[in-house]
Design a protein around this motif. Sequence first.
Motif: not given
Length: 367
Positions: A218-220, A245-247, A311-315, A321-324
Amino acid sequence: MSGGTGAAGPSDAVFSTALTELTGVRHPIVQTGMGWVAGPRLVSASANAGALGVLASATMTTARLRSAVREVKNRTDQPFGVNLRADAGDARERVRVIVDEGVKVASFALAPTKDLIAELKDAGVVVIPSVGARRHAEKVAAWGADAVVVQGGEGGGHTGEVATTVLLPQVVDAVDIPVIAAGGFHDGRGLVAALAYGAAGIAMGTRFLLTSDSTVPDAVKARYLAAGVTDITVTTAVDGLPHRMLRSELVTALERSGRAARLLRAVRHAAAFREVSGLGWTRMVRDGLAMRHGRELTWSQVLLAANTPMMLRSAMVDGDPRGGVMASGQVAGLIDDLPSCRALVDRIMTEAAGTLERLGAPPTGAR
């Protein structure tokens, strides 16, 4: 905004196109194979809604792929597809899974070889590569592909800078197989526009990512919903290739970091991806050679490629959302809700029928 007219019930609108006839789905809509996102839950929900759900396999081991295919089959009796990496060293093992399990469609993020297309077609599998240029569409059509997804620059993949509205008619005029339009689609008006250009349907990634059936945390999802059109950027900082991607704070930090720091991060991510994917170092090196040959990449770009899936997996999996990084089509800036796949597809079809009615065209039998 989302372009919707509120919650919709099951749509009676039926658009029979070359896509629906080829794949056996009810509606000319494809849910694309997004890594870490298009798993069994989303794919089966899309299929049950009448769209063509596509399972993303690049981040799965072959054993996990077989298990995921069987899970989808337990959740739906509707047709669905599996997305493959044509340059993967184990591509033929994955093709065998598709054939063994009776999967209807094989899609590819990169053009598959002529031999791979023939192997799938001989087994009765519908082959639908994704391309970002007319010449690539012409090539796979000549090799026997059954249809092609054409993604314009506003899509989430790195398929080039040409907008869908320019690329789509080019390809429709160049090939005699069904063309599926991708890049910038999220509602019924877009479906009608694609059909007017001569497409047989639309493919959407970000719109299906932003549904209640998506497993993205949900946070992402909240970050996507809060984004405007100008908050979605194209950057080469993740792996040396352009990605939309999102900035975010991470993207900005990557763009400011030096080459040595990016390569060190890539080494760590390569080791992590080896564990997740089940690939040995020998196989990863072979895949790297294939990538380098097929796309004329430098060795540093091949190494940096490990950054993207992790990096996609992190998000998308871990919900950070900060680490991916958060891959996205530009259309995310127009989306403001999280409907179920069924509600989304019904809404799109109802909107499309209403749009055709306003134009004085019949809502059924569109081609």
